[in-house]
Design an enzyme around this catalytic site. Sequence first.
Site, PDB file in Angstrom:
ATOM      1  N   LYS A 265     -26.848  46.281  33.686  1.00  0.00           N
ATOM      2  CA  LYS A 265     -27.792  46.122  34.834  1.00  0.00           C
ATOM      3  C   LYS A 265     -28.079  44.735  34.853  1.00  0.00           C
ATOM      4  CE  LYS A 265     -32.603  46.478  35.546  1.00  0.00           C
ATOM      5  NZ  LYS A 265     -34.057  47.244  35.194  1.00  0.00           N
ATOM      6  N   ASP A 270     -36.976  40.801  38.145  1.00  0.00           N
ATOM      7  CA  ASP A 270     -37.784  42.192  38.685  1.00  0.00           C
ATOM      8  C   ASP A 270     -39.134  42.011  38.916  1.00  0.00           C
ATOM      9  OD1 ASP A 270     -38.079  44.629  39.494  1.00  0.00           O
ATOM     10  OD2 ASP A 270     -37.819  45.438  37.415  1.00  0.00           O
ATOM     11  N   LYS A 277     -45.397  44.496  40.278  1.00  0.00           N
ATOM     12  CA  LYS A 277     -45.786  44.454  38.688  1.00  0.00           C
ATOM     13  C   LYS A 277     -47.071  43.621  38.787  1.00  0.00           C
ATOM     14  CE  LYS A 277     -41.205  44.526  36.700  1.00  0.00           C
ATOM     15  NZ  LYS A 277     -41.251  45.788  35.913  1.00  0.00           N
ATOM     16  N   ASP A 347     -39.823  49.858  41.682  1.00  0.00           N
ATOM     17  CA  ASP A 347     -39.795  49.019  40.328  1.00  0.00           C
ATOM     18  C   ASP A 347     -38.721  49.865  39.484  1.00  0.00           C
ATOM     19  OD1 ASP A 347     -40.263  47.277  38.570  1.00  0.00           O
ATOM     20  OD2 ASP A 347     -41.969  48.067  37.770  1.00  0.00           O
ATOM     21  N   ARG A 351     -31.966  51.815  37.781  1.00  0.00           N
ATOM     22  CA  ARG A 351     -31.018  52.999  37.951  1.00  0.00           C
ATOM     23  C   ARG A 351     -30.365  53.145  39.251  1.00  0.00           C
ATOM     24  NH1 ARG A 351     -36.464  56.392  36.769  1.00  0.00           N
ATOM     25  NH2 ARG A 351     -36.605  54.647  35.834  1.00  0.00           N
TER      26      ARG A 351
HETATM   27 ZN    ZN Z   1     -35.923  46.252  36.027  1.00  0.00          ZN
HETATM   28 MN    MN Z   2     -38.319  47.622  37.524  1.00  0.00          MN
END
Ligand code: ZN
Ligand code: MN
Length: 499
Positions: A265, A270, A277, A347, A351
Amino acid sequence: MSTKLSIAFTKSQAVTGGVAILLKTAEAETPAGLADADPAGVYARASKVGKFTGKAMATLDIVAPHGSEADRLVVVGLGKAEALKPHDWLRAGGVAMAALKGAEKVTVYLDVPNLVVTPKAAADFALGMMLRAYKFDNYKTTKKGEDDDSKANEKTVKVAIVTADPAAAKKAFVDAEAVAEGVILARNLVNEPANILGPLEFAAKAKELEKLGVEIEILTEKDMKKLGMGALLGVAQGSVRPPRLVIMKWDGGKAKDKPIAFIGKGVVFDTGGISIKPAGGMEDMKGDMGGAAAVTGLMHTLAARKAKANVIGIIGLVENMPDGNAQRPGDIVTSMSGQTIEVINTDAEGRLVLCDALWYCNERFAPEFMINLATLTGAILVALGNLHAGLFCNDDELAENLLSAGLASNERLWRMPLGKDYDKLIDSKFADMKNTGGRHAGSITAAQFLKRFVKDTPWAHLDIAGTAMGSPSDEINQSWGSGFGVRLLDELVRASYEA
Ligand code: ZN
Ligand code: MN
């Protein structure tokens, strides 16, 4: 900048200034090599006064020992000989490195009474020194530390390691150096800020592996659209920086051997996207590409030491940003597999990146196994803290091999459950699945999600959210980005797939 080390192995060497390092087990009366480094016998009194017995990783530091050519004499404890693990040689090297305190010359006497120090142990000791010497301070224009002028920080430390079979140690050291380079590459990638290291810059870094004979392919947004990677592209669409998928190939094995595959990943930053966040600690999300960094570092190591295996590395590089064009909660995306995903929380993006990378890898390369690494969930920190990475695996043999590589490298794993019953938690009202199952069992539902994209191929998912960054510093790592996974997987390849 990291201290540069110039490491040589030799059969014998008299101390001429600098630091002399000796090793002592708990059982041994005195360290070996003492006659050379301490002709006047100051050790006996110093160890008594300093209550030094040779406990594991304890040090005794004698300044300007009387009668000795050494400026300092440092004895490093190894603990009880029978409790000594292979990994302890790295730790001892790290302790020795820290004990130099800016000295530019060091002689290490590796011999220990009643203990056979193998060439591999000698090389590991040197590896421990190199990993401990790492420092990421490229952006500090005034360097702090033992010495305040930045020139002094760039000096090279001359290391002479005295050992019984220097030629064999030197040979083992070739592999150790490859490991050090891979770990340091991974640490650098994680430590770099996201304004410097976006998807394009990361891909360019991976491309540098061509120098080592790694074949590199870089898929652009257009390529990925054609392949139908709607899940990965959905994450990327909020960023002005376009995504990349990098495929690294190392063909060191027999032509007929199926490749083994590592997938990382690589969310270069992010923010959480529209499900943004909170501000506190968000800066750490520059490390959300720790999985991709580990895969890149691993590919470097395997190529540099010419591993006898066919290996594929794939990294999905995206940035997760809120934007007028960002994906929304409730959006439904179609993955390359054809399975549809309702994005409940933007968020939970890792995946979404991995599912297309895993599917692509499996379809194109039909690998013997796939292992993905990802800073995937905060929930794995709740479960395991930052001392173990979470291991999820659909194949017991692969899991066992990974667990033993974890013990050998001391990059530890703890196996977590997978199970059909958890699947209910990611059922979606509108699509084949949703991208989050809520707070409970958050790491497991993430793994269940990934499992839907690997068919029956043996597969393991390592959730390294706790171990790739901000893990506790230790003898061989003082860096925020730890490079976790490189030594672990190099050990796995070495122990289980190269023999
Ligand atoms: Zn992340
Ligand atoms: Mn995230």
